[in-house]
Design an enzyme around this catalytic site. Structure first.
Site, PDB file in Angstrom:
ATOM      1  N   GLU A 167      37.352  58.109  43.117  1.00 32.12           N
ATOM      2  CA  GLU A 167      37.845  58.139  41.736  1.00 32.12           C
ATOM      3  C   GLU A 167      37.760  56.732  41.119  1.00 32.12           C
ATOM      4  OE1 GLU A 167      41.672  60.038  41.376  1.00 32.12           O
ATOM      5  OE2 GLU A 167      42.108  59.058  39.472  1.00 32.12           O
TER       6      GLU A 167
ATOM      7  N   GLY B 274      54.572  57.513  39.950  1.00 29.49           N
ATOM      8  CA  GLY B 274      53.149  57.379  39.618  1.00 29.49           C
ATOM      9  C   GLY B 274      52.464  56.515  40.657  1.00 29.49           C
TER      10      GLY B 274
ATOM     11  N   GLY C  71      58.807  61.056  37.810  1.00 33.78           N
ATOM     12  CA  GLY C  71      59.532  59.976  38.494  1.00 33.78           C
ATOM     13  C   GLY C  71      58.684  59.153  39.454  1.00 33.78           C
TER      14      GLY C  71
ATOM     15  N   GLY D 101      45.218  54.193  39.202  1.00 31.85           N
ATOM     16  CA  GLY D 101      45.879  53.027  39.809  1.00 31.85           C
ATOM     17  C   GLY D 101      45.844  51.858  38.853  1.00 31.85           C
ATOM     18  N   THR D 102      47.014  51.268  38.635  1.00 29.50           N
ATOM     19  CA  THR D 102      47.107  50.183  37.643  1.00 29.50           C
ATOM     20  C   THR D 102      46.507  48.881  38.192  1.00 29.50           C
ATOM     21  OG1 THR D 102      49.255  49.458  38.486  1.00 29.50           O
ATOM     22  CG2 THR D 102      49.296  51.144  36.765  1.00 29.50           C
TER      23      THR D 102
ATOM     24  N   GLU E  48      48.037  46.173  38.547  1.00 25.74           N
ATOM     25  CA  GLU E  48      48.989  45.545  39.474  1.00 25.74           C
ATOM     26  C   GLU E  48      48.863  46.159  40.872  1.00 25.74           C
ATOM     27  OE1 GLU E  48      49.753  46.722  36.420  1.00 25.74           O
ATOM     28  OE2 GLU E  48      49.988  44.790  35.420  1.00 25.74           O
TER      29      GLU E  48
HETATM   30  C1  LIG Z   1      45.766  59.605  29.936  1.00 29.90           C
HETATM   31  C2  LIG Z   1      46.198  59.661  31.361  1.00 29.90           C
HETATM   32  C3  LIG Z   1      45.578  60.553  32.226  1.00 29.90           C
HETATM   33  C4  LIG Z   1      46.005  60.652  33.544  1.00 29.90           C
HETATM   34  N1  LIG Z   1      45.461  61.617  34.361  1.00 29.90           N
HETATM   35  C5  LIG Z   1      46.038  61.857  35.570  1.00 29.90           C
HETATM   36  C6  LIG Z   1      45.631  62.971  36.363  1.00 29.90           C
HETATM   37  O1  LIG Z   1      44.714  63.721  35.999  1.00 29.90           O
HETATM   38  N2  LIG Z   1      46.265  63.197  37.531  1.00 29.90           N
HETATM   39  C7  LIG Z   1      47.267  62.397  37.989  1.00 29.90           C
HETATM   40  O2  LIG Z   1      47.816  62.669  39.044  1.00 29.90           O
HETATM   41  N3  LIG Z   1      47.671  61.322  37.270  1.00 29.90           N
HETATM   42  C8  LIG Z   1      47.091  61.038  36.071  1.00 29.90           C
HETATM   43  N4  LIG Z   1      47.502  59.964  35.313  1.00 29.90           N
HETATM   44  C9  LIG Z   1      48.580  59.126  35.826  1.00 29.90           C
HETATM   45  C10 LIG Z   1      48.179  57.709  36.222  1.00 29.90           C
HETATM   46  O3  LIG Z   1      47.442  57.721  37.419  1.00 29.90           O
HETATM   47  C11 LIG Z   1      49.499  56.918  36.328  1.00 29.90           C
HETATM   48  O4  LIG Z   1      49.982  56.762  35.001  1.00 29.90           O
HETATM   49  C12 LIG Z   1      49.324  55.580  36.991  1.00 29.90           C
HETATM   50  O5  LIG Z   1      49.012  55.728  38.354  1.00 29.90           O
HETATM   51  C13 LIG Z   1      50.605  54.727  36.879  1.00 29.90           C
HETATM   52  O6  LIG Z   1      51.749  55.429  37.236  1.00 29.90           O
HETATM   53  P1  LIG Z   1      53.007  55.470  36.244  1.00 29.90           P
HETATM   54  O7  LIG Z   1      52.528  55.784  34.896  1.00 29.90           O
HETATM   55  O8  LIG Z   1      54.050  56.322  36.834  1.00 29.90           O
HETATM   56  O9  LIG Z   1      53.514  53.965  36.210  1.00 29.90           O
HETATM   57  P2  LIG Z   1      54.550  53.271  37.197  1.00 29.90           P
HETATM   58  O10 LIG Z   1      54.161  53.530  38.599  1.00 29.90           O
HETATM   59  O11 LIG Z   1      55.934  53.630  36.789  1.00 29.90           O
HETATM   60  O12 LIG Z   1      54.305  51.742  36.873  1.00 29.90           O
HETATM   61  C14 LIG Z   1      54.870  51.096  35.733  1.00 29.90           C
HETATM   62  C15 LIG Z   1      54.486  49.613  35.796  1.00 29.90           C
HETATM   63  O13 LIG Z   1      55.001  49.026  36.994  1.00 29.90           O
HETATM   64  C16 LIG Z   1      53.952  48.427  37.728  1.00 29.90           C
HETATM   65  N5  LIG Z   1      54.182  48.580  39.168  1.00 29.90           N
HETATM   66  C17 LIG Z   1      54.501  49.709  39.856  1.00 29.90           C
HETATM   67  N6  LIG Z   1      54.581  49.442  41.169  1.00 29.90           N
HETATM   68  C18 LIG Z   1      54.293  48.127  41.318  1.00 29.90           C
HETATM   69  C19 LIG Z   1      54.187  47.248  42.439  1.00 29.90           C
HETATM   70  N7  LIG Z   1      54.378  47.675  43.692  1.00 29.90           N
HETATM   71  N8  LIG Z   1      53.876  45.954  42.204  1.00 29.90           N
HETATM   72  C20 LIG Z   1      53.667  45.488  40.953  1.00 29.90           C
HETATM   73  N9  LIG Z   1      53.744  46.279  39.845  1.00 29.90           N
HETATM   74  C21 LIG Z   1      54.053  47.575  40.028  1.00 29.90           C
HETATM   75  C22 LIG Z   1      52.694  49.208  37.300  1.00 29.90           C
HETATM   76  O14 LIG Z   1      51.535  48.453  37.569  1.00 29.90           O
HETATM   77  C23 LIG Z   1      52.966  49.387  35.824  1.00 29.90           C
HETATM   78  O15 LIG Z   1      52.642  48.218  35.139  1.00 29.90           O
HETATM   79  C24 LIG Z   1      47.049  59.805  34.020  1.00 29.90           C
HETATM   80  C25 LIG Z   1      47.623  58.877  33.163  1.00 29.90           C
HETATM   81  C26 LIG Z   1      47.231  58.802  31.843  1.00 29.90           C
HETATM   82  C27 LIG Z   1      47.912  57.826  30.942  1.00 29.90           C
END
Ligand SMILES: Cc1cc2nc3c(=O)[nH]c(=O)nc-3n(C[C@H](O)[C@H](O)[C@H](O)COP(=O)(O)OP(=O)(O)OC[C@H]3O[C@@H](n4cnc5c(N)ncnc54)[C@H](O)[C@@H]3O)c2cc1C
Length: 402
Positions: free
Chosen positions: A265, A148, A146, A387-388, A390
């Site tokens: 990182e 990220g 829930g 971190g994406t 965005e």
């Molecule tokens: C292959 C893989 C390996 C990974 N490895 C790890 C790991 O080892 N450890 C770990 O902890 N995590 C890990 N991650 C998680 C990764 O860091 C998260 O997927 C990433 O931070 C995004 O979070 P989320 O997927 O929950 O997307 P969300 O936070 O749900 O975001 C969805 C969309 O909304 C946008 N968004 C969210 N908030 C905002 C805002 N304030 N303004 C504008 N746009 C916004 C995002 O940019 C994205 O486009 C991994 C992910 C993948 C796919």
């Protein structure tokens, strides 16, 4: 270059020009580690897409001293500066396997640094030497089903019970999660609070026999678009107990601690993105010189030549951003805006380069057996992981007081 006998100055494109942050020692390491990666990792890149990288190669890297480059000798490291991390990321790109590079980077640049910076002496003695030797593998647990990007919204709790904390919750998308022995965990010690409720712990998840500790389960191994050589898991914690002494840093200050971890990182992710783009560029350049169409190598068409010129220019810009920012980081600054911009720029450039390289390969670029196809899928993660895009834009924009 002009010489004593000739004043004519000609460009020397073949010379590998060294950036001023690197010394002979960095270059020696680059040569030896690259050669190891080419001999012992690259030949297995296709096999590991199916099986994921074997844990033995982490031990082998530990034996060769490649995991502890930036850690003090007293913990089994080499005591080098931060630039060694950049060299390592560059060397790992020669594996031709984004998943393998990522699994290693989690250990060296995400898990061990917070233990080194924030752990008590006892924790450092316990976790750094086996981590640096590659005998115990760790992972970083921030993301949850829930939450990220919004780290303060995590719901995994660590509630004090005597001399221990009891952990309940789940983590997802966790790299090395299916195989690892311990976790640097981000949890809420005060579930009612937002940022001020976040605390870091280092938690053992497997005993010496490799059995999971009570309450810890790998609930699911996740299938991904790319990075197939890396294992990614969803994990459940039900009453997992950790000694209070395993806290990293201060209670309630975990948000700042993890924000610091994310800078290292992101910078190493940027270094890996540039190197990955450079490797795909090189492979594609070879291809463009060999592949003929309309009676000439395709690289001789201006349209293709200009694609290379565009890519080379952006790769060089990305490299300079990484090096300049790393110099500031190494010299005691905390250049969050610049690290963020570097991560954003290089992630985008890696995806752009991979896309153009597929285009230059034509139909072959779409085939599994070509490295660009895998590179394209692997690289796409750069714009999401650590971190994406965005979120990077938000951090940069807000740093101007907006
Ligand atoms: C292959 C893989 C390996 C990974 N490895 C790890 C790991 O080892 N450890 C770990 O902890 N995590 C890990 N991650 C998680 C990764 O860091 C998260 O997927 C990433 O931070 C995004 O979070 P989320 O997927 O929950 O997307 P969300 O936070 O749900 O975001 C969805 C969309 O909304 C946008 N968004 C969210 N908030 C905002 C805002 N304030 N303004 C504008 N746009 C916004 C995002 O940019 C994205 O486009 C991994 C992910 C993948 C796919």
């Amino acid at each position: 270059m002009a010489t004593a006998t000739s004043p004519v100055i000609k460009p020397d494109h073949a010379t590998r020009q060294r950036h001023f942050i690197f010394t002979d020692e960095h270059e020696d390491l680059r040569e030896s580690m690259r050669s190891w990666v080419q001999k012992e990792l690259h030949p297995h890149r296709m096999e590991w897409e199916e099986t994921t990288w074997p844990s033995e190669i982490m031990r082998r890297a530990g034996e060769l001293g490649y995991l502890g480059l930036c850690f003090p000798e007293e913990y089994g490291g080499q005591g080098g500066d931060y630039y060694y991390s950049l060299v390592r990321a560059d060397c790992m790109s020669y594996a031709g396997s984004g998943g393998t590079s990522m699994g290693f980077a989690v250990q060296t640049d995400m898990v061990l640094p917070p233990i080194h910076l924030l752990g008590s002496e006892e924790l450092k003695q316990r976790y750094l030497p086996p981590g640096i030797a590659g005998e115990r593998i760790g992972f970083l647990g921030i993301t949850e089903p829930g939450a990220g990007s919004d780290v303060a919204a995590i719901r995994t709790t660590a509630i004090r019970d005597g001399d221990e904390y009891v952990i309940n919750g789940s983590k997802t998308f966790i790299t090395n999660g299916a195989r690892a022995d311990f976790i640097v965990l981000v949890a809420k010690t005060d579930p009612e609070a937002e940022h001020a409720g976040v605390t870091l712990f280092v938690v053992d998840l497997r005993d010496s026999e490799g059995n999971a500790v009570p309450g810890f389960t790998v609930s699911r191994k996740l299938e991904k678009m790319g990075m197939h050589a890396s294992d990614t898991a969803e994990l459940t914690f039900e009453g997992v107990r950790v000694p209070a002494a395993n806290m990293l840093g201060e209670e309630g200050k975990g948000f700042y601690h993890i924000s610091w971890e994310l800078q290292g990182e992101r910078l190493v992710a940027a270094a890996g993105a540039v190197s990955g783009a450079e490797r795909i560029f090189e492979r594609t350049l070879d291809y463009a010189k060999e592949r003929h169409a309309f009676g000439r190598p395709i690289g001789r068409f201006q349209a293709i030549r200009h694609k290379f010129a565009e890519m080379a220019t952006k790769i060089e810009a990305g490299k300079q951003m990484v090096y300049a920012t790393a110099w500031r980081f190494e010299n005691g600054e905390y250049p969050v805006r610049e690290i963020t911009a570097t991560k954003l720029f290089t992630s985008r450039l890696a995806c752009e380069v991979a896309d153009e390289c597929i285009q230059i390969h034509g139909g072959y670029g779409y085939m599994r057996e070509y490295e660009v196809e895998r590179g394209y899928r692997d690289m796409r993660l750069n714009r999401i992981g650590a971190g994406t895009d965005e979120i990077m834009l938000e951090v940069i924009g807000r740093s101007y007081g907006l």
